[in-house]
Design an enzyme around this catalytic site. Sequence first.
Site, PDB file in Angstrom:
ATOM      1  N   CYS A   1     -15.011  41.209  49.685  1.00 41.28           N
ATOM      2  CA  CYS A   1     -14.869  42.575  49.157  1.00 41.28           C
ATOM      3  C   CYS A   1     -16.228  43.180  48.836  1.00 41.28           C
ATOM      4  O   CYS A   1     -16.341  44.396  48.729  1.00 41.28           O
ATOM      5  CB  CYS A   1     -14.000  42.546  47.906  1.00 41.28           C
TER       6      CYS A   1
ATOM      7  N   LYS B   1       0.938  34.267  42.517  1.00 36.59           N
ATOM      8  CA  LYS B   1       1.304  34.218  43.944  1.00 36.59           C
ATOM      9  C   LYS B   1       0.042  34.265  44.794  1.00 36.59           C
ATOM     10  O   LYS B   1      -0.669  35.272  44.798  1.00 36.59           O
ATOM     11  CB  LYS B   1       2.172  35.429  44.310  1.00 36.59           C
TER      12      LYS B   1
ATOM     13  N   GLU C   1      -8.697  44.242  41.077  1.00 32.84           N
ATOM     14  CA  GLU C   1      -9.949  44.036  41.829  1.00 32.84           C
ATOM     15  C   GLU C   1      -9.619  44.376  43.276  1.00 32.84           C
ATOM     16  O   GLU C   1      -8.973  43.589  43.965  1.00 32.84           O
ATOM     17  CB  GLU C   1     -10.403  42.571  41.720  1.00 32.84           C
TER      18      GLU C   1
ATOM     19  N   GLU D   1     -13.510  49.049  55.147  1.00 33.33           N
ATOM     20  CA  GLU D   1     -14.068  47.691  55.207  1.00 33.33           C
ATOM     21  C   GLU D   1     -13.829  47.119  56.601  1.00 33.33           C
ATOM     22  O   GLU D   1     -12.685  47.068  57.056  1.00 33.33           O
ATOM     23  CB  GLU D   1     -13.321  46.779  54.240  1.00 33.33           C
TER      24      GLU D   1
HETATM   25  P1  NAP Z   1      -3.613  42.482  50.500  1.00 34.62           P
HETATM   26  O1  NAP Z   1      -2.909  42.696  51.756  1.00 34.62           O
HETATM   27  O2  NAP Z   1      -3.604  43.565  49.479  1.00 34.62           O
HETATM   28  O3  NAP Z   1      -2.994  41.144  49.874  1.00 34.62           O
HETATM   29  C1  NAP Z   1      -3.434  40.633  48.663  1.00 34.62           C
HETATM   30  C2  NAP Z   1      -2.286  39.921  47.998  1.00 34.62           C
HETATM   31  O4  NAP Z   1      -1.270  40.858  47.704  1.00 34.62           O
HETATM   32  C3  NAP Z   1      -1.658  38.843  48.864  1.00 34.62           C
HETATM   33  O5  NAP Z   1      -1.253  37.775  48.034  1.00 34.62           O
HETATM   34  C4  NAP Z   1      -0.445  39.560  49.415  1.00 34.62           C
HETATM   35  O6  NAP Z   1       0.604  38.705  49.786  1.00 34.62           O
HETATM   36  C5  NAP Z   1      -0.048  40.383  48.225  1.00 34.62           C
HETATM   37  N1  NAP Z   1       0.824  41.497  48.532  1.00 34.62           N
HETATM   38  C6  NAP Z   1       0.852  42.286  49.631  1.00 34.62           C
HETATM   39  N2  NAP Z   1       1.820  43.215  49.509  1.00 34.62           N
HETATM   40  C7  NAP Z   1       2.417  43.008  48.314  1.00 34.62           C
HETATM   41  C8  NAP Z   1       3.491  43.625  47.607  1.00 34.62           C
HETATM   42  N3  NAP Z   1       4.160  44.670  48.119  1.00 34.62           N
HETATM   43  N4  NAP Z   1       3.828  43.147  46.400  1.00 34.62           N
HETATM   44  C9  NAP Z   1       3.185  42.101  45.869  1.00 34.62           C
HETATM   45  N5  NAP Z   1       2.165  41.462  46.487  1.00 34.62           N
HETATM   46  C10 NAP Z   1       1.787  41.924  47.691  1.00 34.62           C
HETATM   47  O7  NAP Z   1      -5.130  42.134  50.700  1.00 34.62           O
HETATM   48  P2  NAP Z   1      -5.753  41.050  51.694  1.00 34.62           P
HETATM   49  O8  NAP Z   1      -5.861  41.657  53.013  1.00 34.62           O
HETATM   50  O9  NAP Z   1      -5.048  39.756  51.550  1.00 34.62           O
HETATM   51  O10 NAP Z   1      -7.181  40.839  51.016  1.00 34.62           O
HETATM   52  C11 NAP Z   1      -8.294  41.552  51.388  1.00 34.62           C
HETATM   53  C12 NAP Z   1      -8.523  42.689  50.405  1.00 34.62           C
HETATM   54  O11 NAP Z   1      -8.792  42.147  49.116  1.00 34.62           O
HETATM   55  C13 NAP Z   1      -9.745  43.472  50.795  1.00 34.62           C
HETATM   56  O12 NAP Z   1      -9.505  44.841  50.611  1.00 34.62           O
HETATM   57  C14 NAP Z   1     -10.789  42.980  49.808  1.00 34.62           C
HETATM   58  O13 NAP Z   1     -11.829  43.885  49.584  1.00 34.62           O
HETATM   59  C15 NAP Z   1      -9.961  42.744  48.595  1.00 34.62           C
HETATM   60  N6  NAP Z   1     -10.638  41.830  47.668  1.00 34.62           N
HETATM   61  C16 NAP Z   1     -11.151  42.338  46.521  1.00 34.62           C
HETATM   62  C17 NAP Z   1     -11.840  41.523  45.645  1.00 34.62           C
HETATM   63  C18 NAP Z   1     -12.417  42.090  44.388  1.00 34.62           C
HETATM   64  O14 NAP Z   1     -12.827  41.318  43.522  1.00 34.62           O
HETATM   65  N7  NAP Z   1     -12.464  43.402  44.227  1.00 34.62           N
HETATM   66  C19 NAP Z   1     -11.996  40.165  45.936  1.00 34.62           C
HETATM   67  C20 NAP Z   1     -11.465  39.666  47.126  1.00 34.62           C
HETATM   68  C21 NAP Z   1     -10.775  40.526  47.985  1.00 34.62           C
HETATM   69  P3  NAP Z   1       0.780  38.208  51.323  1.00 34.62           P
HETATM   70  O15 NAP Z   1      -0.489  37.524  51.661  1.00 34.62           O
HETATM   71  O16 NAP Z   1       1.936  37.308  51.251  1.00 34.62           O
HETATM   72  O17 NAP Z   1       1.008  39.431  52.143  1.00 34.62           O
END
Ligand code: NAP
Length: 499
Positions: free
Chosen positions: A305, A193, A271, A402
């Site tokens: 990230c 997804k 991650e 962040e």
């Molecule tokens: P997010 O809100 O956690 O969303 C990430 C993914 O999870 C999206 O596909 C989102 O779907 C999905 N999601 C949200 N709630 C969910 C649930 N209850 N059940 C299943 N899936 C769910 O994070 P983001 O704001 O998109 O991304 C930024 C974050 O990612 C930052 O904290 C960044 O540091 C981290 N990141 C980490 C890495 C690493 O390698 N450590 C790399 C890149 C990013 P929807 O978009 O449909 O809500």
Amino acid sequence: MTIDPSTAAFDPLAGLVDRDLLHDLAFVDGQWVGADNGSTFRVDDPATGAEIASVPRMGGAETRRAIEAADRAFLSWRSMTAKQRARILRDWADLMRAHVEDLSLILTVEQGKPLAESRGEIEYAASFLEWFGEEGKRVYGDVIPTPIPGRRIVVLKQPIGVTAGITPWNFPAAMVTRKCAPALAAGNTMVLKPAEQTPLSALAICELAHRAGLPRGVFNVVTGSAEDAPSIGEEMTSNPTVRMLGFTGSTEVGKLLMRRCADSVKKISLELGGNAPFIVFEDADLGVAIDALQACKWRNAGQTCISANRILVQRGVIDEFAARLVEYARGLEVGTGTDEGSQIGPLIDKQGFEKVKAHVAGAIDGGAKVVTGGGPHKLGGLYFEPTVLTDVTPDMVMSCEETFGPVAGLIPFDTEEEAIAIANDTPYGLCAYFFTKDMATGWRVGEALEAGIVGLNTGFVSTEVAPFGGVKESGLGREGSYYAIEEWVETKYFTFAGL
Ligand code: NAP
């Protein structure tokens, strides 16, 4: 010039050479499919706010069918040789490279980053397919000398089965292949997804998987809006057929999914978020440190990230560092990602934009000084000025969370011990950077920093050959390198008696 969505009636994807890469349906069991009830959600260009596509709003039922398709495909995919699988992954990578311009345009238009960065991301994404295809040939087992006569002890590494992936919007192509490449190379199948904001890159990657000859059902992408994410995630984490979940995203959602996976004891790879320290010692080459911020502060408008989130500068050089950084920041070109000259594109959405504004406002309230930037860019919309703040303190919100924006806050420090203490004083531990010419300092500080990734005299750490991942609340497991393929296999101890 202020960008007004109503005047942005041009098609930003008009330059696509191969329009078949642009899909507005999900990819399940080798077919392009809509949601059961036909509903869709809109995907917007963050540069203008204009709608660029609408894709299916799927939920638990569609996800379950995708899992069933992945299950049907598993046995035959697992039975192929690693060499056969590698051939397909290699062709897939080659197709990504052949279509780099189109894929980059799609990525930039849905995500906002400058085209040059998108091209880099597409190459990075392709590199996982190529590298893990080859690494699949080296998933070796073991033979262990037996302590019991007449026995043999053999260790097999086997695919896990059906796996699931959930990816974020900030790297819409690379996060997809960083998961599916090791999973598929090891003989697993996957349902993935992508994030609400950026499904189009994932779907274009599916189109190329199909052209590369990936058998139906081996890789499936279900799409959904933020409202649908919980039901898609619920199915992925509760369905007993799914044996592993790879997630990249926020720590908050990662913890939720980890709790859900506990019920059926699924393997997980997480991650999550970071809060990277970037430490500049007095003996550092300041030019090298400032250039390094291009990779880890200004790139993707600070929305990575591993973005430098706390810039710690030793007191003796902080004024010179600040002056040089301000000069650099003022020279950054802010603009639409599709404009070749742009270095900083728009932020992803209103929520992200408001968070950056709030972090800067909180720092100013706490006594930080704005040296350049500090607010919305004159282009309007989701553009934020490259910002440098001084007199930032470790307890400000922008130092604890962040910021995910083009904001560099400088925190002064006096001693090495103090810098390490500040750097480690966070629940996160994804990446850390530091700058010194002294190798003894280099070893000491590198070993003391609590992070899964440490960069000495560089701001660029991402490569498919190295293990990427965090400690503490930044995650579990590694992606990239031979360490990562271990996440996607089971170890079977197989003993033969009576020999
Ligand atoms: P997010 O809100 O956690 O969303 C990430 C993914 O999870 C999206 O596909 C989102 O779907 C999905 N999601 C949200 N709630 C969910 C649930 N209850 N059940 C299943 N899936 C769910 O994070 P983001 O704001 O998109 O991304 C930024 C974050 O990612 C930052 O904290 C960044 O540091 C981290 N990141 C980490 C890495 C690493 O390698 N450590 C790399 C890149 C990013 P929807 O978009 O449909 O809500």
